[in-house]
Design a protein around this motif. Sequence first.
Motif, short mmCIF file in Angstrom:
data_model
loop_
_atom_site.label_atom_id
_atom_site.label_comp_id
_atom_site.label_asym_id
_atom_site.label_seq_id
_atom_site.Cartn_x
_atom_site.Cartn_y
_atom_site.Cartn_z
N GLU A 111 0.81 -1.22 0.00
CA GLU A 111 0.00 0.00 0.00
C GLU A 111 0.84 1.27 0.00
O GLU A 111 0.33 2.35 -0.30
N ARG A 112 2.11 1.14 0.33
CA ARG A 112 2.96 2.33 0.42
C ARG A 112 3.16 2.93 -0.95
O ARG A 112 3.60 2.26 -1.88
N ARG A 113 2.84 4.19 -1.07
CA ARG A 113 2.99 4.90 -2.34
C ARG A 113 4.22 5.79 -2.25
O ARG A 113 4.34 6.61 -1.35
N LEU A 114 5.11 5.63 -3.21
CA LEU A 114 6.33 6.43 -3.27
C LEU A 114 6.25 7.38 -4.45
O LEU A 114 5.65 7.06 -5.48
N PRO A 115 6.88 8.54 -4.34
CA PRO A 115 6.91 9.46 -5.49
C PRO A 115 7.62 8.81 -6.68
O PRO A 115 8.53 8.01 -6.51
N PRO A 116 7.24 9.17 -7.89
CA PRO A 116 7.85 8.58 -9.10
C PRO A 116 9.20 9.22 -9.43
O PRO A 116 9.38 9.82 -10.49
N VAL A 117 10.17 9.09 -8.52
CA VAL A 117 11.45 9.80 -8.69
C VAL A 117 12.18 9.41 -9.96
O VAL A 117 12.94 10.22 -10.51
N GLU A 118 11.97 8.19 -10.45
CA GLU A 118 12.65 7.77 -11.67
C GLU A 118 12.13 8.52 -12.90
O GLU A 118 12.79 8.55 -13.93
N GLN A 119 10.97 9.16 -12.78
CA GLN A 119 10.40 9.93 -13.89
C GLN A 119 10.81 11.40 -13.86
O GLN A 119 10.56 12.13 -14.81
N TRP A 120 11.41 11.83 -12.77
CA TRP A 120 11.75 13.24 -12.63
C TRP A 120 13.17 13.50 -13.11
O TRP A 120 14.12 12.85 -12.67
N ASN A 121 13.33 14.47 -13.99
CA ASN A 121 14.64 14.84 -14.53
C ASN A 121 14.78 16.36 -14.54
O ASN A 121 14.84 16.98 -15.61
N TRP B 162 21.29 9.95 9.23
CA TRP B 162 21.31 11.02 8.24
C TRP B 162 21.85 12.29 8.88
O TRP B 162 21.51 12.61 10.02
N TYR B 163 22.67 13.03 8.11
CA TYR B 163 23.29 14.26 8.58
C TYR B 163 23.05 15.37 7.56
O TYR B 163 23.01 15.11 6.36
N HIS B 164 22.92 16.59 8.07
CA HIS B 164 22.84 17.77 7.21
C HIS B 164 23.83 18.80 7.74
O HIS B 164 23.81 19.13 8.93
N GLN B 165 24.72 19.25 6.87
CA GLN B 165 25.77 20.22 7.23
C GLN B 165 26.52 19.78 8.49
O GLN B 165 26.83 20.58 9.36
N GLY B 166 26.80 18.49 8.57
CA GLY B 166 27.61 17.92 9.66
C GLY B 166 26.84 17.53 10.90
O GLY B 166 27.34 16.80 11.73
N GLY B 167 25.62 18.01 11.07
CA GLY B 167 24.83 17.68 12.25
C GLY B 167 23.78 16.62 11.94
O GLY B 167 23.23 16.58 10.83
N PRO B 168 23.48 15.75 12.91
CA PRO B 168 22.49 14.70 12.66
C PRO B 168 21.09 15.29 12.47
O PRO B 168 20.73 16.30 13.08
N ILE B 169 20.32 14.66 11.61
CA ILE B 169 18.91 15.01 11.46
C ILE B 169 18.17 14.23 12.55
O ILE B 169 18.12 13.01 12.51
N GLU B 170 17.65 14.95 13.50
CA GLU B 170 17.06 14.32 14.70
C GLU B 170 15.61 13.88 14.52
O GLU B 170 15.14 13.04 15.27
N ARG B 171 14.90 14.45 13.57
CA ARG B 171 13.49 14.13 13.41
C ARG B 171 13.31 12.94 12.47
O ARG B 171 13.56 13.04 11.28
N PRO B 172 12.84 11.80 13.00
CA PRO B 172 12.64 10.62 12.15
C PRO B 172 11.70 10.88 10.98
O PRO B 172 11.86 10.31 9.90
N GLU B 173 10.72 11.75 11.18
CA GLU B 173 9.79 12.07 10.09
C GLU B 173 10.50 12.71 8.91
O GLU B 173 10.14 12.45 7.75
N MET B 174 11.49 13.54 9.19
CA MET B 174 12.26 14.17 8.10
C MET B 174 13.08 13.12 7.35
O MET B 174 13.14 13.14 6.12
N VAL B 175 13.71 12.22 8.08
CA VAL B 175 14.49 11.16 7.45
C VAL B 175 13.58 10.30 6.58
O VAL B 175 13.91 9.97 5.43
N ARG B 176 12.41 9.94 7.10
CA ARG B 176 11.46 9.13 6.32
C ARG B 176 11.05 9.87 5.05
O ARG B 176 10.98 9.28 3.97
N LEU B 177 10.78 11.16 5.17
CA LEU B 177 10.40 11.94 4.01
C LEU B 177 11.53 11.99 2.97
O LEU B 177 11.31 11.72 1.79
N PHE B 178 12.74 12.32 3.41
CA PHE B 178 13.87 12.36 2.48
C PHE B 178 14.11 11.00 1.83
O PHE B 178 14.47 10.92 0.65
N SER B 179 13.92 9.92 2.58
CA SER B 179 14.18 8.59 2.03
C SER B 179 13.25 8.26 0.87
O SER B 179 13.60 7.44 0.02
#
Length: 185
Positions: free
Chosen positions: A21-31, A48-65
């Motif tokens: 049921e998990r729907r992922l964005p069609p990243v392979e279609q984006w150029n 996951w790290y941004h500018q050397g610091g860890p990304i602490e919010r799991p929701e952000m990591v899930r979104l980026f993934s």
Amino acid sequence: MPPLPDLAGLDLEAIARLAAERRLPPVEQWNPTRSGDSEMRIARDGRWYHQGGPIERPEMVRLFSTILRREPDGSHVLVTPAEKLAIEVEDAPFVAVELKSEGSGEARRLAFRLNTGELLVAGPDHALRFGEESDGPRPLLHVRKGLEALVARPVYYELVELALAEERDPPGLWSDGAFFPLSAA
């Protein structure tokens, strides 16, 4: 984002349904034409790290993934319809951190939870492979379109224990109709 389901409290049918049921964005279609550097890094342990610091919010990591893509040259990018940003990946971009097994022999099904919360059932679309490195085995699970999850050491030991109990030659495990030998091919 909805809370993550408890893997231990789900049977494999429910896990397979949630994964399908998990729907992922069609990243392979984006150029997109706009590109750059995300200043992000995924460490070998899956953090996951941004500018050397860890990304602490799991929701952000899930979104980026969900917008992570592997390019033909082996590099990784975060991609949207508007831009494509390079991201450094030290090893595999995901880590399989939890395992649930149901059945035995050819009827076995293996479900995994990734460090991002994503659920996968190993099988033809999510193959397990076992490589060797100088520091020991390197078990990997195919996630999607060239993206893999490194199987965490405790989960790997669970897989080995299950395989040894099956007493197959060569040692390996079935999942969702596919056989995965524990040795490197």
